[in-house]
Design an enzyme around this catalytic site. Sequence first.
Site, PDB file in Angstrom:
ATOM      1  N   SER A  74       0.878  -1.174   0.000  1.00  0.00           N
ATOM      2  CA  SER A  74       0.000   0.000   0.000  1.00  0.00           C
ATOM      3  C   SER A  74       0.909   1.217   0.000  1.00  0.00           C
ATOM      4  O   SER A  74       2.101   1.103   0.344  1.00  0.00           O
ATOM      5  CB  SER A  74      -0.855  -0.001   1.276  1.00  0.00           C
ATOM      6  OG  SER A  74      -1.472   1.258   1.479  1.00  0.00           O
TER       7      SER A  74
ATOM      8  N   TYR B 167      -1.842  -1.232  10.298  1.00  0.00           N
ATOM      9  CA  TYR B 167      -1.855  -1.613   8.878  1.00  0.00           C
ATOM     10  C   TYR B 167      -0.551  -1.175   8.210  1.00  0.00           C
ATOM     11  O   TYR B 167       0.093  -1.949   7.481  1.00  0.00           O
ATOM     12  CB  TYR B 167      -3.061  -0.936   8.227  1.00  0.00           C
ATOM     13  CG  TYR B 167      -3.206  -1.123   6.741  1.00  0.00           C
ATOM     14  CD1 TYR B 167      -3.653  -2.329   6.221  1.00  0.00           C
ATOM     15  CD2 TYR B 167      -2.917  -0.082   5.857  1.00  0.00           C
ATOM     16  CE1 TYR B 167      -3.808  -2.497   4.847  1.00  0.00           C
ATOM     17  CE2 TYR B 167      -3.076  -0.238   4.493  1.00  0.00           C
ATOM     18  CZ  TYR B 167      -3.526  -1.452   3.995  1.00  0.00           C
ATOM     19  OH  TYR B 167      -3.676  -1.612   2.645  1.00  0.00           O
TER      20      TYR B 167
HETATM   21  N1  LIG Z   1      -8.773  -0.587  -1.653  1.00  0.00           N
HETATM   22  C1  LIG Z   1      -7.767   0.216  -1.335  1.00  0.00           C
HETATM   23  O1  LIG Z   1      -7.872   1.466  -1.324  1.00  0.00           O
HETATM   24  C2  LIG Z   1      -6.401  -0.371  -1.032  1.00  0.00           C
HETATM   25  C3  LIG Z   1      -5.296   0.478  -1.006  1.00  0.00           C
HETATM   26  C4  LIG Z   1      -4.038  -0.049  -0.771  1.00  0.00           C
HETATM   27  C5  LIG Z   1      -3.870  -1.419  -0.586  1.00  0.00           C
HETATM   28  N2  LIG Z   1      -4.966  -2.226  -0.598  1.00  0.00           N
HETATM   29  C6  LIG Z   1      -4.708  -3.661  -0.415  1.00  0.00           C
HETATM   30  O2  LIG Z   1      -5.345  -4.406  -1.433  1.00  0.00           O
HETATM   31  C7  LIG Z   1      -5.698  -5.716  -0.943  1.00  0.00           C
HETATM   32  C8  LIG Z   1      -7.180  -6.061  -1.128  1.00  0.00           C
HETATM   33  O3  LIG Z   1      -7.833  -4.984  -1.433  1.00  0.00           O
HETATM   34  P1  LIG Z   1      -9.122  -4.810  -2.373  1.00  0.00           P
HETATM   35  O4  LIG Z   1      -9.327  -3.359  -2.282  1.00  0.00           O
HETATM   36  O5  LIG Z   1      -8.927  -5.480  -3.678  1.00  0.00           O
HETATM   37  O6  LIG Z   1     -10.212  -5.531  -1.452  1.00  0.00           O
HETATM   38  P2  LIG Z   1     -11.703  -6.041  -1.619  1.00  0.00           P
HETATM   39  O7  LIG Z   1     -12.424  -5.598  -0.411  1.00  0.00           O
HETATM   40  O8  LIG Z   1     -12.269  -5.738  -2.963  1.00  0.00           O
HETATM   41  O9  LIG Z   1     -11.454  -7.624  -1.545  1.00  0.00           O
HETATM   42  C9  LIG Z   1     -10.879  -8.242  -0.447  1.00  0.00           C
HETATM   43  C10 LIG Z   1     -10.956  -9.742  -0.663  1.00  0.00           C
HETATM   44  O10 LIG Z   1     -10.243 -10.371   0.401  1.00  0.00           O
HETATM   45  C11 LIG Z   1     -10.980 -11.522   0.773  1.00  0.00           C
HETATM   46  N3  LIG Z   1     -10.648 -11.912   2.137  1.00  0.00           N
HETATM   47  C12 LIG Z   1     -10.907 -11.242   3.288  1.00  0.00           C
HETATM   48  N4  LIG Z   1     -10.493 -11.957   4.342  1.00  0.00           N
HETATM   49  C13 LIG Z   1      -9.942 -13.091   3.844  1.00  0.00           C
HETATM   50  C14 LIG Z   1      -9.341 -14.231   4.458  1.00  0.00           C
HETATM   51  N5  LIG Z   1      -9.233 -14.351   5.786  1.00  0.00           N
HETATM   52  N6  LIG Z   1      -8.894 -15.234   3.657  1.00  0.00           N
HETATM   53  C15 LIG Z   1      -9.012 -15.148   2.307  1.00  0.00           C
HETATM   54  N7  LIG Z   1      -9.574 -14.094   1.685  1.00  0.00           N
HETATM   55  C16 LIG Z   1     -10.029 -13.073   2.451  1.00  0.00           C
HETATM   56  C17 LIG Z   1     -12.437 -11.068   0.658  1.00  0.00           C
HETATM   57  O11 LIG Z   1     -13.322 -12.166   0.626  1.00  0.00           O
HETATM   58  C18 LIG Z   1     -12.396 -10.264  -0.631  1.00  0.00           C
HETATM   59  O12 LIG Z   1     -12.657 -11.078  -1.762  1.00  0.00           O
HETATM   60  C19 LIG Z   1      -5.283  -5.733   0.501  1.00  0.00           C
HETATM   61  O13 LIG Z   1      -4.000  -6.302   0.596  1.00  0.00           O
HETATM   62  C20 LIG Z   1      -5.249  -4.260   0.862  1.00  0.00           C
HETATM   63  O14 LIG Z   1      -4.419  -3.996   1.958  1.00  0.00           O
HETATM   64  C21 LIG Z   1      -6.212  -1.746  -0.804  1.00  0.00           C
END
Ligand SMILES: NC(=O)c1ccc[n+]([C@@H]2O[C@H](COP(=O)([O-])OP(=O)(O)OC[C@H]3O[C@@H](n4cnc5c(N)ncnc54)[C@H](O)[C@@H]3O)[C@@H](O)[C@H]2O)c1
Length: 256
Positions: A141, A154
């Site tokens: 991130s 985080y």
């Molecule tokens: N969305 C943002 O602004 C953002 C910014 C920086 C980094 N990230 C990082 O991106 C990644 C995911 O983000 P996204 O925005 O694509 O999320 P999202 O909410 O669209 O999807 C998250 C997914 O993780 C799965 N999940 C949750 N807990 C789980 C577990 N215990 N085991 C297996 N799967 C699990 C959920 O079912 C879901 O499908 C993370 O690593 C997050 O830290 C997100």
Amino acid sequence: MRLKNKLAVVTAGASGMGRAGCELFAREGAKVAVVDINEKGVNEVVAAVKAAGGEACGVIADLSKHEECRRAVNDAAEKLGGIDILWSHAGIPGTSDVEDIKIEDFELSMNLNVTSAFFSAGAAAKHMRKRGKGSIIFTASVSGLVGSQLSPLYSAGKFGVVGLTKSLALRFAPDQIRVNVVCPGLTNTPMLRQFMGRNVDDKAAAETQARFMTMIPLARLARPEDIAHAALWLGSDDSSYVTGVSIPVDGGFVAK
Ligand SMILES: NC(=O)c1ccc[n+]([C@@H]2O[C@H](COP(=O)([O-])OP(=O)(O)OC[C@H]3O[C@@H](n4cnc5c(N)ncnc54)[C@H](O)[C@@H]3O)[C@@H](O)[C@H]2O)c1
């Protein structure tokens, strides 16, 4: 096709950027294993990939448990017939508490953000060695590159993932396994709302988001596909001399 005949595993592949990655990797010729805790979501992504003419299979796993990370990667390898690419994308915003944090909340955040990356990568490397090379991609991130007032825990975990990237890049280089990390900025997925405040109402969350928007030079949220394209490049042979790097995909947020 940039991933023709590649075997790719994407964790947290049922939603957001992970889903975009599964669909993009498959369009570029990879056979994809979609790993997630959400069975319905996994089935939907597998069906969507197949409907578009691609190849995919699903693996259900709770990646907050280290033994499940190993099991999921091994299951994926068996279903795919090996592994060339791992996008270890799982992570959660987790609690924003510091002073009164519960140890369970601390551990959940570290388990999903750091332990899952570590164990998934270790399991995948064993399969990649058999194929002579591989590409591991982590998701950190911008909070893994600069401090986060909203999410110190985080941020600590994501800095850990950035450090892990460099160390594993060195460890795995003799096996031609590259290790890199994408560092998304604010991305328009279901997770975004949690970053804007865990215990606040929607109005307060919208105000926080508006404040962050003023800090993004390109003046828009990332689309899940923006991050997936960076992962595609890192997974493909187009980046064959790139290892140990962190790539911000953040509209210029950390350039300031
Ligand atoms: N969305 C943002 O602004 C953002 C910014 C920086 C980094 N990230 C990082 O991106 C990644 C995911 O983000 P996204 O925005 O694509 O999320 P999202 O909410 O669209 O999807 C998250 C997914 O993780 C799965 N999940 C949750 N807990 C789980 C577990 N215990 N085991 C297996 N799967 C699990 C959920 O079912 C879901 O499908 C993370 O690593 C997050 O830290 C997100």
